[in-house]
Design a protein around this motif. Structure first.
Motif, PDB file in Angstrom:
ATOM      1  N   TRP A 119       4.466  -8.104   0.335  1.00  0.00           N
ATOM      2  CA  TRP A 119       5.205  -6.838   0.354  1.00  0.00           C
ATOM      3  C   TRP A 119       4.228  -5.698   0.085  1.00  0.00           C
ATOM      4  O   TRP A 119       3.404  -5.759  -0.829  1.00  0.00           O
ATOM      5  CB  TRP A 119       6.311  -6.861  -0.708  1.00  0.00           C
ATOM      6  N   THR A 120       4.328  -4.630   0.867  1.00  0.00           N
ATOM      7  CA  THR A 120       3.376  -3.526   0.744  1.00  0.00           C
ATOM      8  C   THR A 120       3.680  -2.602  -0.437  1.00  0.00           C
ATOM      9  O   THR A 120       3.131  -1.506  -0.525  1.00  0.00           O
ATOM     10  CB  THR A 120       3.340  -2.696   2.041  1.00  0.00           C
ATOM     11  N   GLY A 121       4.534  -3.039  -1.324  1.00  0.00           N
ATOM     12  CA  GLY A 121       4.736  -2.319  -2.579  1.00  0.00           C
ATOM     13  C   GLY A 121       4.210  -3.097  -3.774  1.00  0.00           C
ATOM     14  O   GLY A 121       4.307  -2.638  -4.916  1.00  0.00           O
ATOM     15  N   THR A 122       3.631  -4.271  -3.516  1.00  0.00           N
ATOM     16  CA  THR A 122       3.218  -5.164  -4.613  1.00  0.00           C
ATOM     17  C   THR A 122       2.172  -4.529  -5.515  1.00  0.00           C
ATOM     18  O   THR A 122       2.246  -4.606  -6.751  1.00  0.00           O
ATOM     19  CB  THR A 122       2.676  -6.488  -4.028  1.00  0.00           C
ATOM     20  N   TRP A 123       1.170  -3.902  -4.918  1.00  0.00           N
ATOM     21  CA  TRP A 123       0.049  -3.339  -5.687  1.00  0.00           C
ATOM     22  C   TRP A 123       0.556  -2.324  -6.702  1.00  0.00           C
ATOM     23  O   TRP A 123       0.182  -2.339  -7.880  1.00  0.00           O
ATOM     24  CB  TRP A 123      -0.945  -2.703  -4.723  1.00  0.00           C
ATOM     25  N   VAL A 124       1.423  -1.414  -6.263  1.00  0.00           N
ATOM     26  CA  VAL A 124       1.961  -0.384  -7.164  1.00  0.00           C
ATOM     27  C   VAL A 124       2.922  -1.008  -8.174  1.00  0.00           C
ATOM     28  O   VAL A 124       2.881  -0.696  -9.373  1.00  0.00           O
ATOM     29  CB  VAL A 124       2.672   0.727  -6.366  1.00  0.00           C
ATOM     30  N   ALA A 125       3.789  -1.890  -7.716  1.00  0.00           N
ATOM     31  CA  ALA A 125       4.776  -2.497  -8.604  1.00  0.00           C
ATOM     32  C   ALA A 125       4.109  -3.241  -9.753  1.00  0.00           C
ATOM     33  O   ALA A 125       4.544  -3.159 -10.916  1.00  0.00           O
ATOM     34  CB  ALA A 125       5.684  -3.438  -7.813  1.00  0.00           C
ATOM     35  N   GLU A 126       3.066  -3.991  -9.456  1.00  0.00           N
ATOM     36  CA  GLU A 126       2.394  -4.758 -10.499  1.00  0.00           C
ATOM     37  C   GLU A 126       1.689  -3.871 -11.515  1.00  0.00           C
ATOM     38  O   GLU A 126       1.624  -4.183 -12.706  1.00  0.00           O
ATOM     39  CB  GLU A 126       1.380  -5.712  -9.860  1.00  0.00           C
ATOM     40  N   ARG A 127       1.149  -2.746 -11.084  1.00  0.00           N
ATOM     41  CA  ARG A 127       0.364  -1.894 -11.972  1.00  0.00           C
ATOM     42  C   ARG A 127       1.198  -0.853 -12.701  1.00  0.00           C
ATOM     43  O   ARG A 127       0.845  -0.419 -13.794  1.00  0.00           O
ATOM     44  CB  ARG A 127      -0.745  -1.207 -11.170  1.00  0.00           C
ATOM     45  N   LEU A 128       2.297  -0.432 -12.102  1.00  0.00           N
ATOM     46  CA  LEU A 128       3.129   0.605 -12.732  1.00  0.00           C
ATOM     47  C   LEU A 128       4.454   0.074 -13.264  1.00  0.00           C
ATOM     48  O   LEU A 128       5.148   0.783 -13.991  1.00  0.00           O
ATOM     49  CB  LEU A 128       3.417   1.740 -11.741  1.00  0.00           C
ATOM     50  N   GLY A 129       4.830  -1.112 -12.879  1.00  0.00           N
ATOM     51  CA  GLY A 129       6.125  -1.631 -13.301  1.00  0.00           C
ATOM     52  C   GLY A 129       7.282  -1.021 -12.547  1.00  0.00           C
ATOM     53  O   GLY A 129       8.427  -1.067 -12.999  1.00  0.00           O
ATOM     54  N   VAL A 130       7.011  -0.454 -11.369  1.00  0.00           N
ATOM     55  CA  VAL A 130       8.069   0.132 -10.545  1.00  0.00           C
ATOM     56  C   VAL A 130       8.856  -0.988  -9.869  1.00  0.00           C
ATOM     57  O   VAL A 130       8.269  -1.954  -9.363  1.00  0.00           O
ATOM     58  CB  VAL A 130       7.466   1.074  -9.484  1.00  0.00           C
ATOM     59  N   GLU A 131      10.184  -0.854  -9.855  1.00  0.00           N
ATOM     60  CA  GLU A 131      11.031  -1.870  -9.219  1.00  0.00           C
ATOM     61  C   GLU A 131      11.852  -1.249  -8.103  1.00  0.00           C
ATOM     62  O   GLU A 131      12.403  -0.150  -8.253  1.00  0.00           O
ATOM     63  CB  GLU A 131      11.973  -2.486 -10.244  1.00  0.00           C
ATOM     64  N   LEU A 132      11.931  -1.952  -6.985  1.00  0.00           N
ATOM     65  CA  LEU A 132      12.780  -1.564  -5.867  1.00  0.00           C
ATOM     66  C   LEU A 132      14.027  -2.438  -5.920  1.00  0.00           C
ATOM     67  O   LEU A 132      13.945  -3.659  -5.788  1.00  0.00           O
ATOM     68  CB  LEU A 132      12.024  -1.770  -4.552  1.00  0.00           C
ATOM     69  N   ILE A 133      15.173  -1.829  -6.135  1.00  0.00           N
ATOM     70  CA  ILE A 133      16.411  -2.569  -6.369  1.00  0.00           C
ATOM     71  C   ILE A 133      17.430  -2.178  -5.302  1.00  0.00           C
ATOM     72  O   ILE A 133      17.635  -0.991  -5.035  1.00  0.00           O
ATOM     73  CB  ILE A 133      16.983  -2.252  -7.766  1.00  0.00           C
ATOM     74  N   GLY A 134      18.067  -3.180  -4.683  1.00  0.00           N
ATOM     75  CA  GLY A 134      19.106  -2.858  -3.712  1.00  0.00           C
ATOM     76  C   GLY A 134      19.211  -3.872  -2.607  1.00  0.00           C
ATOM     77  O   GLY A 134      19.021  -5.081  -2.825  1.00  0.00           O
ATOM     78  N   ASP A 135      19.502  -3.396  -1.378  1.00  0.00           N
ATOM     79  CA  ASP A 135      19.734  -4.278  -0.238  1.00  0.00           C
ATOM     80  C   ASP A 135      18.535  -5.192   0.006  1.00  0.00           C
ATOM     81  O   ASP A 135      17.385  -4.817  -0.239  1.00  0.00           O
ATOM     82  CB  ASP A 135      19.971  -3.436   1.030  1.00  0.00           C
ATOM     83  N   GLU A 136      18.810  -6.366   0.532  1.00  0.00           N
ATOM     84  CA  GLU A 136      17.738  -7.314   0.848  1.00  0.00           C
ATOM     85  C   GLU A 136      16.788  -6.759   1.899  1.00  0.00           C
ATOM     86  O   GLU A 136      15.619  -7.159   1.977  1.00  0.00           O
ATOM     87  CB  GLU A 136      18.342  -8.630   1.340  1.00  0.00           C
ATOM     88  N   ALA A 137      17.284  -5.822   2.711  1.00  0.00           N
ATOM     89  CA  ALA A 137      16.455  -5.273   3.787  1.00  0.00           C
ATOM     90  C   ALA A 137      15.418  -4.279   3.275  1.00  0.00           C
ATOM     91  O   ALA A 137      14.474  -3.941   4.009  1.00  0.00           O
ATOM     92  CB  ALA A 137      17.355  -4.572   4.817  1.00  0.00           C
ATOM     93  N   LEU A 138      15.558  -3.815   2.038  1.00  0.00           N
ATOM     94  CA  LEU A 138      14.685  -2.734   1.558  1.00  0.00           C
ATOM     95  C   LEU A 138      13.200  -3.064   1.608  1.00  0.00           C
ATOM     96  O   LEU A 138      12.404  -2.240   2.075  1.00  0.00           O
ATOM     97  CB  LEU A 138      15.090  -2.322   0.139  1.00  0.00           C
ATOM     98  N   PRO A 139      12.737  -4.223   1.130  1.00  0.00           N
ATOM     99  CA  PRO A 139      11.291  -4.486   1.162  1.00  0.00           C
ATOM    100  C   PRO A 139      10.698  -4.445   2.570  1.00  0.00           C
ATOM    101  O   PRO A 139       9.523  -4.130   2.740  1.00  0.00           O
ATOM    102  CB  PRO A 139      11.175  -5.879   0.536  1.00  0.00           C
ATOM    103  N   ALA A 140      11.502  -4.789   3.573  1.00  0.00           N
ATOM    104  CA  ALA A 140      10.999  -4.730   4.946  1.00  0.00           C
ATOM    105  C   ALA A 140      10.938  -3.297   5.461  1.00  0.00           C
ATOM    106  O   ALA A 140      10.177  -2.985   6.381  1.00  0.00           O
ATOM    107  CB  ALA A 140      11.879  -5.577   5.868  1.00  0.00           C
ATOM    108  N   LEU A 141      11.746  -2.433   4.857  1.00  0.00           N
ATOM    109  CA  LEU A 141      11.802  -1.039   5.304  1.00  0.00           C
ATOM    110  C   LEU A 141      10.868  -0.129   4.526  1.00  0.00           C
ATOM    111  O   LEU A 141      10.419   0.896   5.046  1.00  0.00           O
ATOM    112  CB  LEU A 141      13.235  -0.506   5.163  1.00  0.00           C
ATOM    113  N   LEU A 142      10.591  -0.476   3.260  1.00  0.00           N
ATOM    114  CA  LEU A 142       9.859   0.426   2.381  1.00  0.00           C
ATOM    115  C   LEU A 142       8.715  -0.277   1.674  1.00  0.00           C
ATOM    116  O   LEU A 142       8.875  -1.388   1.161  1.00  0.00           O
ATOM    117  CB  LEU A 142      10.796   1.013   1.311  1.00  0.00           C
TER     118      LEU A 142
END
Length: 814
Positions: free
Chosen positions: A3-26
């Motif tokens: 997932w192209t949000g992994t780098w930021v999520a791991e370092r900042l603790g940011v979470e993307l919460i919602g529809d299953e389609a979100l990681p493919a879109l964002l």
């Protein structure tokens, strides 16, 4: 796949919460912005991430079809689709194509000579805020059918609500549909849309491709800044190594708009669809056998490149599509990060907000063997072809570069000079003291009408509620004149004593700069101050020119109203009595630069309507802390005592008034002369105290002017950027409620309902009167660091429905 949000999520603790389609879109990236940490990066928008054109176009088409199903064909045929610059111009156009029956318009940040504004609004969280609406058909937005507003992301909802509020006031309708690729509202924002619909008495629907929210941990800003500092290395353009770019002029159909900046109708859509195969074939001829080309659009010009991309894809090419952008984002070459590479280059379309850096992301190192850069003819400039320009940057990374130029569309009427109407001889002569104002008659002529006998004052809280609710414009009434206490008057006189020489030096510097740059053989500058804060400065500049050079400069005061423009009748009078090229507009100080922008836009509109050329919209100011102008006495934010008071330091004249029942189309704007306040008047005391210091600062002025004339005085708009940061940081989400600088903060305390004052730590010398006023009104003063101004006044947002503070809680009265 990572997932192209992994780098930021791991370092900042940011979470993307919602529809299953979100990681493919964002995905996620980090902004190069100290006030906002993360950026949601869409994989289907075609802005930051190259994507198949069919995927980008299809995402918008699907949303448009859902809107048509919601509205039904009859209502869809009455609808208008509005997209947002810059990121959603193609998305909005694709939604309009999916809807099938509706015309399309997108907002723009590029003023176009000859095209009048049908409206405009601010995008408080953006890096470049001012949106213009410039439809060729002025009736486009005036219908009663549904208005469909399209943006890539719906988060706080502020941009959409600001737009609807502004348009609903001018063109009310019963139904609005908000469309976004993703609905990312927080729980706190979910109820705002329904509350807003109740407020304006209209139906507001929301359609999105996916929904969710972003969970941000405590300290995310600080952690984000640290990551950016650690990974943001200095960028050095690579030298171009490939063959020279190939330039082609596309055989674009005559009269077909290049996008939705001035409107795009279903009839235009039919013309484009018929022309696309031939246009794509012309581009394909220049690809020299490339097997993986990129079609790269340019900022707002997204739709034409996208459709060229879809046509190339239909022809069997493995093509990708993206566009350049203004948005500054950190690049990290990691598969778990959304922005892998960054190309940086200078703006190449002479943007209205001045020069700056632009970017193309995920283009270098992505395996493209050709790139087709699509720009409009306005952007095909020397800067594009320069050694550090975009073409050279592309050629350094991609072996084959094709430049395809689409003719910039300008409405036909905008290119036809308008014959100047016969100048009205019925406009009255300027008002002068002592009949109007306490200034001597030769000091200034007021191009106003006298409304002294009209009851215009209203209680401050009542005015604020009417202004913020959209029920009234601030220029339709006057605040009750503040009567200073004895202690406050003592502060004024003390401030005048300590700052008179400093002000005299700034007066001398700005006047000498004007004379050096604007005086011509046989001509002398005509000072035109923006009433009323600019008028004392205009009088002082006139006195300096007289004392140092024996020049008797004409000086007039005119009205300019934010959101309504400058008094056109005053400009007509000036053009009839002086050469417009001699006019120098004068103001007291700059805040965030709203009046600077307002004047520039108003002058353009006046020239188009009247056929009168020559007025220079550049403003000369005493102090330019916002870095909004080129001609100034100083860029320091210091106490100008004339800002401490209202009419009693401005010739006893009120702020100007513009109300339809009082000011007709052939009238000057109005103003009041408060004769009854003569006992408290210090207007001439202020002028005399400053003028008495002219001689002692003369040598310093000569040095200052020499240095200024040799310096780069290009505005940086630092103040506007600071206001945007403060608006977001304090949860106000409306830049009009943030008033930066000593002068504007004083106005907030004297005229508006203040919420709190931000004071720069260590700026106490200039803030005694601010602290006293804040104490008298029970307004908290918050000490802050890293403020480009001495202080900033925040107008109370309590009248804005749903307003929240920085802590996420509802704003309450202090």
């Amino acid at each position: 796949m990572v997932w192209t949000g992994t780098w930021v999520a791991e370092r900042l603790g940011v979470e993307l919460i919602g529809d299953e389609a979100l990681p493919a879109l964002l995905g996620l990236a980090l902004r190069r912005n100290p006030k906002r940490a993360h950026l949601l990066v869409s994989s289907v928008l075609g802005k930051h991430v190259p994507q198949r054109p069919s995927v980008v176009y299809g995402s918008g088409l699907d949303l448009g079809r859902r809107v048509r199903a919601l509205l039904g064909d009859e209502e869809a045929a009455r609808a208008v689709v509005l997209g947002y610059a810059e990121t959603a111009t193609a998305l909005g156009h694709a939604v309009a194509d999916g809807l099938g029956l509706a015309p399309y318009l997108h907002s723009t940040r590029r003023p176009v000579a000859g095209v009048a504004r049908a409206g405009g609004f601010e995008e408080s969280h953006s890096h470049a805020t001012s949106h213009l609406l410039l439809p060729e058909d002025p009736k486009l937005l005036a219908g009663h059918g549904p208005l469909v507003l399209v943006d890539d992301e719906f988060s706080t909802g502020n941009t959409v609500l600001n737009t609807v509020r502004a348009l609903h006031e001018r063109y009310p309708r019963d139904h609005y549909v908000v469309v976004a690729l993703v609905d990312m509202r927080s729980a706190a924002d979910l109820g705002r849309l329904d509350a807003f619909a109740d407020e304006i008495g209209a139906r507001v629907d929301l359609i999105s491709g996916a929904a969710g929210t972003v969970r941000l941990p405590d300290g995310v800003l600080e952690k984000g800044q640290a990551l950016v500092a650690a990974h943001d290395t200095a960028y050095r353009p690579a030298p171009a190594t490939g063959p020279a770019p190939v330039r082609i002029a596309l055989d674009w159909p005559d009269g077909l708009p290049d996008g939705g900046r001035h409107g795009f109708t279903p009839e235009h859509r039919e013309i484009l669809e018929a022309a696309l195969p031939a246009l794509a074939d012309r581009v394909a001829q220049e690809l020299d056998g490339a097997t993986r080309p990129l079609v790269l659009g340019f900022e707002e010009l997204m739709y034409a490149p996208l459709r060229l991309g879809t046509a190339l894809e239909d022809a069997g090419l493995d093509v990708r599509y993206s566009t350049t952008t203004r948005s500054p984002v950190l690049a990290v070459d990691d598969p778990g990060y959304a922005i892998r590479t960054r190309l940086a280059f200078p703006a190449h379309d002479d943007p209205a907000d001045g020069p700056g850096e632009r970017y193309a992301y995920n283009v270098a190192g992505a395996g493209f063997d050709a790139v087709v850069l699509v720009v409009d003819s306005t952007a095909d400039t020397p800067a594009l072809h320069a050694p550090d320009g975009l073409l050279a940057q592309l050629a350094a990374h991609i072996p084959h570069v094709v430049l395809a130029v689409v003719p910039s569309y300008t409405p036909a009427y905008a290119t036809t000079p308008t014959e100047a109407p016969e100048r009205s001889s019925m406009l009255p002569e300027p008002l002068r003291g002592p009949a109007f104002s306490s200034y001597a008659p030769q000091e200034v002529g007021w191009l106003l009408q006298d409304l002294s006998d009209v009851e215009l004052e209203a209680p401050t809280e009542e005015r604020e509620e009417a202004i913020q609710s959209g029920g009234a414009h601030y220029a339709e009434s006057l605040p009750v004149e503040y009567q200073p206490s004895a202690r406050y008057q003592e502060l004024f006189h003390a401030a005048l004593e300590t700052s008179a020489a400093r002000i005299a030096r700034a007066v001398g510097t700005v006047t000498e700069t004007v004379l050096a740059e604007r005086e011509r053989p046989g001509h002398r500058p005509v000072l035109v101050s923006l009433a009323r804060a600019g008028t004392p400065v205009g009088v002082l500049m006139r006195r300096w020119a007289q004392a140092r050079h024996g020049l008797d400069l004409p000086h007039y005061a005119v009205s300019i109203v934010r959101g309504r423009g400058i008094d056109a009748n005053a400009l007509r009078w000036l053009a009839a009595h002086h050469d417009p090229a001699d006019v120098v507009f004068v103001d007291g100080w700059t805040g965030k630069g709203a009046i600077t922008r307002e004047l520039a836009e108003a002058i353009k509109e006046f020239e188009i309507a009247e056929g009168v050329k020559g007025f220079d919209p550049e403003i000369a100011v005493l102090a330019d802390p916002g870095s909004c102008v080129r001609t100034y006495g100083t860029r320091e934010d210091f106490l100008i005592p004339s800002a401490c008071l209202n009419s009693t330091v401005s010739g006893l004249i009120s702020r100007t008034v513009l109300r339809a029942d009082l000011v007709g189309p052939n009238d000057f704007h109005g103003g009041k002369f408060y004769r009854e306040l003569a006992g408290a008047d210090v207007s001439n005391t202020f002028l005399d105290a400053v003028a008495a210091r002219f001689d002692e600062v003369a040598a310093a002025v000569d040095t200052d002017v020499k240095n200024l004339l040799a310096a780069d005085r290009t505005p940086t708009w630092e103040g506007w950027a600071a206001v945007e940061r403060i608006s977001e940081e304090y949860g106000i989400h409306d830049v009009n409620l943030v008033k930066p600088g000593v002068g504007e903060t004083t106005r907030v305390l004297l005229r508006r309902v203040p919420w709190k004052i931000l004071a720069k730590r260590g700026a106490d010398a200039d803030l005694a009167h601010v602290r006293l006023l804040a104490e008298q009104r029970g307004v908290p003063v918050e000490e802050v660091d890293e403020l480009p101004y001495s202080c900033v006044g925040l107008i109370h947002p309590q009248y804005t429905r749903g307003a929240t503070g920085a802590d996420g809680k509802a704003v309450v009265s202090q």
